[in-house]
Design a protein around this motif. Structure first.
Motif, PDB file in Angstrom:
ATOM      1  N   GLY A  29      83.399  18.023   7.262  1.00  0.00           N
ATOM      2  CA  GLY A  29      84.087  17.499   5.819  1.00  0.00           C
ATOM      3  C   GLY A  29      85.611  17.405   6.457  1.00  0.00           C
ATOM      4  O   GLY A  29      86.088  17.426   7.137  1.00  0.00           O
TER       5      GLY A  29
ATOM      6  N   THR B 252      89.376  18.401   4.375  1.00  0.00           N
ATOM      7  CA  THR B 252      90.584  19.257   3.512  1.00  0.00           C
ATOM      8  C   THR B 252      91.517  18.546   3.131  1.00  0.00           C
ATOM      9  O   THR B 252      92.177  17.668   3.834  1.00  0.00           O
ATOM     10  CB  THR B 252      90.887  20.530   4.109  1.00  0.00           C
ATOM     11  OG1 THR B 252      89.783  21.226   4.601  1.00  0.00           O
ATOM     12  CG2 THR B 252      91.714  21.216   3.311  1.00  0.00           C
TER      13      THR B 252
ATOM     14  N   TRP C 139      91.907  21.215  -1.519  1.00  0.00           N
ATOM     15  CA  TRP C 139      90.415  20.890  -1.860  1.00  0.00           C
ATOM     16  C   TRP C 139      89.733  20.464  -0.832  1.00  0.00           C
ATOM     17  O   TRP C 139      90.277  19.656   0.124  1.00  0.00           O
ATOM     18  CB  TRP C 139      90.358  20.127  -3.203  1.00  0.00           C
ATOM     19  CG  TRP C 139      91.290  18.711  -3.114  1.00  0.00           C
ATOM     20  CD1 TRP C 139      92.382  18.510  -3.447  1.00  0.00           C
ATOM     21  CD2 TRP C 139      90.722  17.518  -3.097  1.00  0.00           C
ATOM     22  NE1 TRP C 139      92.808  17.289  -3.241  1.00  0.00           N
ATOM     23  CE2 TRP C 139      91.694  16.513  -3.514  1.00  0.00           C
ATOM     24  CE3 TRP C 139      89.312  16.820  -2.980  1.00  0.00           C
ATOM     25  CZ2 TRP C 139      91.533  15.232  -3.169  1.00  0.00           C
ATOM     26  CZ3 TRP C 139      89.123  15.450  -3.131  1.00  0.00           C
ATOM     27  CH2 TRP C 139      90.384  14.561  -2.964  1.00  0.00           C
ATOM     28  N   HIS C 140      88.374  20.594  -1.001  1.00  0.00           N
ATOM     29  CA  HIS C 140      87.383  20.257   0.327  1.00  0.00           C
ATOM     30  C   HIS C 140      86.476  19.168  -0.167  1.00  0.00           C
ATOM     31  O   HIS C 140      85.921  19.345  -1.112  1.00  0.00           O
ATOM     32  CB  HIS C 140      86.815  21.372   0.972  1.00  0.00           C
ATOM     33  CG  HIS C 140      87.935  22.647   1.249  1.00  0.00           C
ATOM     34  ND1 HIS C 140      88.284  22.650   2.302  1.00  0.00           N
ATOM     35  CD2 HIS C 140      87.956  23.833   0.473  1.00  0.00           C
ATOM     36  CE1 HIS C 140      88.989  23.786   2.513  1.00  0.00           C
ATOM     37  NE2 HIS C 140      88.985  24.193   1.054  1.00  0.00           N
TER      38      HIS C 140
ATOM     39  N   ARG D 133      82.519  17.841   1.522  1.00  0.00           N
ATOM     40  CA  ARG D 133      81.731  17.995   2.706  1.00  0.00           C
ATOM     41  C   ARG D 133      80.607  16.822   2.551  1.00  0.00           C
ATOM     42  O   ARG D 133      80.193  16.246   1.672  1.00  0.00           O
ATOM     43  CB  ARG D 133      80.771  19.364   2.482  1.00  0.00           C
ATOM     44  CG  ARG D 133      81.639  20.628   2.697  1.00  0.00           C
ATOM     45  CD  ARG D 133      80.775  21.829   2.105  1.00  0.00           C
ATOM     46  NE  ARG D 133      79.568  21.799   2.893  1.00  0.00           N
ATOM     47  CZ  ARG D 133      79.260  22.558   4.234  1.00  0.00           C
ATOM     48  NH1 ARG D 133      80.216  23.347   4.692  1.00  0.00           N
ATOM     49  NH2 ARG D 133      78.064  22.418   4.792  1.00  0.00           N
TER      50      ARG D 133
ATOM     51  N   GLU E  70      90.837  26.642   9.239  1.00  0.00           N
ATOM     52  CA  GLU E  70      90.225  27.155   8.156  1.00  0.00           C
ATOM     53  C   GLU E  70      89.033  28.001   8.413  1.00  0.00           C
ATOM     54  O   GLU E  70      88.625  28.211   9.280  1.00  0.00           O
ATOM     55  CB  GLU E  70      89.910  26.013   7.320  1.00  0.00           C
ATOM     56  CG  GLU E  70      90.893  24.965   7.144  1.00  0.00           C
ATOM     57  CD  GLU E  70      90.999  23.987   6.055  1.00  0.00           C
ATOM     58  OE1 GLU E  70      91.029  24.266   4.829  1.00  0.00           O
ATOM     59  OE2 GLU E  70      90.534  22.865   6.525  1.00  0.00           O
TER      60      GLU E  70
ATOM     61  N   ASN F 203      84.584  25.147   7.340  1.00  0.00           N
ATOM     62  CA  ASN F 203      85.603  24.300   7.106  1.00  0.00           C
ATOM     63  C   ASN F 203      86.642  24.169   8.525  1.00  0.00           C
ATOM     64  O   ASN F 203      87.536  23.393   8.285  1.00  0.00           O
ATOM     65  CB  ASN F 203      86.639  24.463   5.961  1.00  0.00           C
ATOM     66  CG  ASN F 203      85.980  24.373   4.700  1.00  0.00           C
ATOM     67  OD1 ASN F 203      84.981  23.283   4.378  1.00  0.00           O
ATOM     68  ND2 ASN F 203      86.226  25.239   3.616  1.00  0.00           N
TER      69      ASN F 203
ATOM     70  N   ASN G  83      87.282  20.622   9.953  1.00  0.00           N
ATOM     71  CA  ASN G  83      87.792  19.682   9.084  1.00  0.00           C
ATOM     72  C   ASN G  83      88.872  18.898   9.664  1.00  0.00           C
ATOM     73  O   ASN G  83      89.733  19.865  10.205  1.00  0.00           O
ATOM     74  CB  ASN G  83      88.039  20.249   7.814  1.00  0.00           C
ATOM     75  CG  ASN G  83      86.879  20.429   6.747  1.00  0.00           C
ATOM     76  OD1 ASN G  83      85.732  20.534   7.306  1.00  0.00           O
ATOM     77  ND2 ASN G  83      86.917  20.827   5.692  1.00  0.00           N
TER      78      ASN G  83
ATOM     79  N   ILE H  71      92.542  17.878   8.191  1.00  0.00           N
ATOM     80  CA  ILE H  71      93.245  18.191   7.032  1.00  0.00           C
ATOM     81  C   ILE H  71      94.195  16.962   6.954  1.00  0.00           C
ATOM     82  O   ILE H  71      94.979  16.481   7.774  1.00  0.00           O
ATOM     83  CB  ILE H  71      94.078  19.451   7.005  1.00  0.00           C
ATOM     84  CG1 ILE H  71      93.109  20.481   7.427  1.00  0.00           C
ATOM     85  CG2 ILE H  71      94.955  19.721   6.009  1.00  0.00           C
ATOM     86  CD1 ILE H  71      93.989  21.907   8.003  1.00  0.00           C
TER      87      ILE H  71
END
Ligand SMILES: Cc1cc2nc3c(=O)[nH]c(=O)nc-3n(C[C@H](O)[C@H](O)[C@H](O)COP(=O)(O)OP(=O)(O)OC[C@H]3O[C@@H](n4cnc5c(N)ncnc54)[C@H](O)[C@@H]3O)c2cc1C
Length: 406
Positions: A74, A76, A86-87, A89, A198, A202, A205, A207
């Motif tokens: 996902g 971030t 906030w994330h 996915r 993270e 996550n 992810n 960012i």
């Protein structure tokens, strides 16, 4: 080397190697000229899930998985009215279209894998072989002149595909580019060892963090290296050297700064002009444009490789039909242009909107709702994920142009 083929592809990036593989598989005699000797460095390291079905079709997904490339579940965001991270996915979207994960890739490895796959599929690949000019009759492209072992050779084909990336040989020659005045940016980036990750899933992810000036990317790789970039408007830089401004930006950041606290900078500071643009036409007499050679949109949502590879899958279908049906050639090439431009425009519109980093999340989700038209019911948040994952491009692309029914 022969001097006559069905298809010439210029450039062995993701766009060029994908379309070459797919057209060769359809029975065409394809030659690909690449000016560099692979592996070669390239920026563009974070893939969206829309790439996954294409990697599966090309037959390289399993190998990527086995190489333990960093899985990306996902994104971030440190973006919007509230600065709390906030994330999202990928698996939040309905299960029919879910691709759980995609990859963060070292582009020299990734591009080499795709080019090797093209060779495995029968494409004749020549590295260290730049295209130096075109062979034209009137305004019709008939072939290219290459430099091969310091010798110049003319090579002819039924169609020339320009996938030369931002070099954009044909677009520059034909002067068909329109620059997006709102997205005249510059990117500055470098690499760090031992930077933080993270928690949990996550950890892979990307960012995306907004900054007082522009925004930052943070792309973790599986080998403990992290790519960290800063993108800002060309007028937002001051007179200090770029690397001072870059490290200042990192120092002013929040989540990115925290994760970099125990890291070591291991590479020089790279920079590249990052202007968004699109060619007015994606094909012409005897040629087709693909990937960055057709259009480029700001890397905010990491869509560049997807656009090139998705364009390759549609392009292979349309070019195959165009070559088999001389009288309907124009129709099929138009379908290619229409389908490709349609999703490129959606991404561009969304990038414009998202660049206002002061809004509430719901505003971003609501905007996504106006741009995508999923075939299953979704919330606005799901539509946002569906759009930025590229999956919205895969499902609409060919349906919109009706190529499946041809
Ligand atoms: C700062 C920045 C960050 C980015 N981040 C991301 C990201 O995270 N994720 C993402 O998906 N995309 C990202 N992109 C976009 C991505 O890099 C491109 O969209 C993608 O590489 C396009 O693929 P392509 O095959 O069209 O072109 P390329 O990958 O550029 O390949 C073109 C090839 O053509 C060859 N070539 C050029 N001229 C000639 C010639 N005369 N003869 C023969 N060969 C030639 C080149 O050597 C090259 O190998 C980013 C771009 C920038 C600028």
């Amino acid at each position: 080397m022969k001097t006559n083929y069905d298809v010439i592809v210029i450039g062995g990036g993701p766009g060029g190697s994908s379309i070459a593989t797919l057209l060769q598989r359809k029975g065409w005699d394809v030659v690909l000229f690449e000016k560099a000797k692979f592996p070669r460095y390239h920026i563009g390291e974070s893939l969206v899930p829309g790439c996954v079905p294409i990697l599966q079709e090309l037959g390289v997904f399993k190998e990527m998985d086995e190489r333990e490339m960093q899985r990306k579940y996902g994104i971030t965001f440190v973006w919007g009215e509230d600065s709390t991270p906030w994330h999202v996915r990928w698996d939040e979207t309905p299960s029919e279209i879910t691709k759980n994960y995609t990859f963060q890739v070292n582009r020299s490895d990734f591009d080499s894998l795709l080019l090797k796959n093209a060779k495995r599929n029968g494409v004749e690949v020549h590295e260290s072989t730049p295209v130096v000019s075109f062979i034209k009759e009137g305004n019709a492209y008939k072939g290219v002149t290459i430099k091969h072992n310091s010798e110049k050779i003319d090579v002819y084909a039924k169609i020339v595909i320009d996938a030369s990336g931002q070099t954009a040989l044909i677009g520059n020659l034909e002067k068909t580019f329109e620059i997006d005045e709102q997205l005249k940016n510059q990117a500055v980036w470098s690499y760090f060892e031992n930077a933080g990750r993270e928690d949990g899933e996550n950890e892979g992810n990307i960012i995306i963090e907004s900054s007082e000036i522009g925004w930052l990317w943070y792309i973790p790789f599986s080998n403990n290296v992290t790519s960290v970039g800063w993108v800002a408007g060309k007028n937002q830089f001051d007179n200090r050297d770029l690397s001072t401004q870059y490290f200042d930006r990192l120092e002013q950041s929040s989540l990115v700064k925290k994760l970099l606290s125990d890291s070591k900078n291991i590479d020089k500071v790279h920079t590249m002009r990052d202007w968004s643009y699109s060619s007015s036409n994606f094909y012409g007499n005897g040629y087709v444009l693909l990937g960055d050679a057709a259009g480029f949109v700001d890397p905010l949502f990491s869509t560049g490789v997807f656009l090139a590879m998705n364009g390759a899958t549609l392009g292979a279908k349309c070019i195959d039909k165009a070559l088999r049906n001389e009288e309907d050639k124009e129709k099929y090439l138009q379908l290619y242009e229409q389908g490709y431009k349609s999703f490129l425009k959606k991404v561009t519109d969304f990038v414009h909107f998202f660049y206002d980093a002061s809004l509430q999340k719901d505003k971003y989700f609501g905007k996504a709702d106006t741009l995508v038209n999923p075939f299953v019911e979704m919330t606005h948040r799901q539509e946002f994920i569906y759009l930025i994952s590229g999956l919205a491009g895969i499902n609409t692309f060919e349906k919109e142009v009706g190529i499946e029914n041809e």
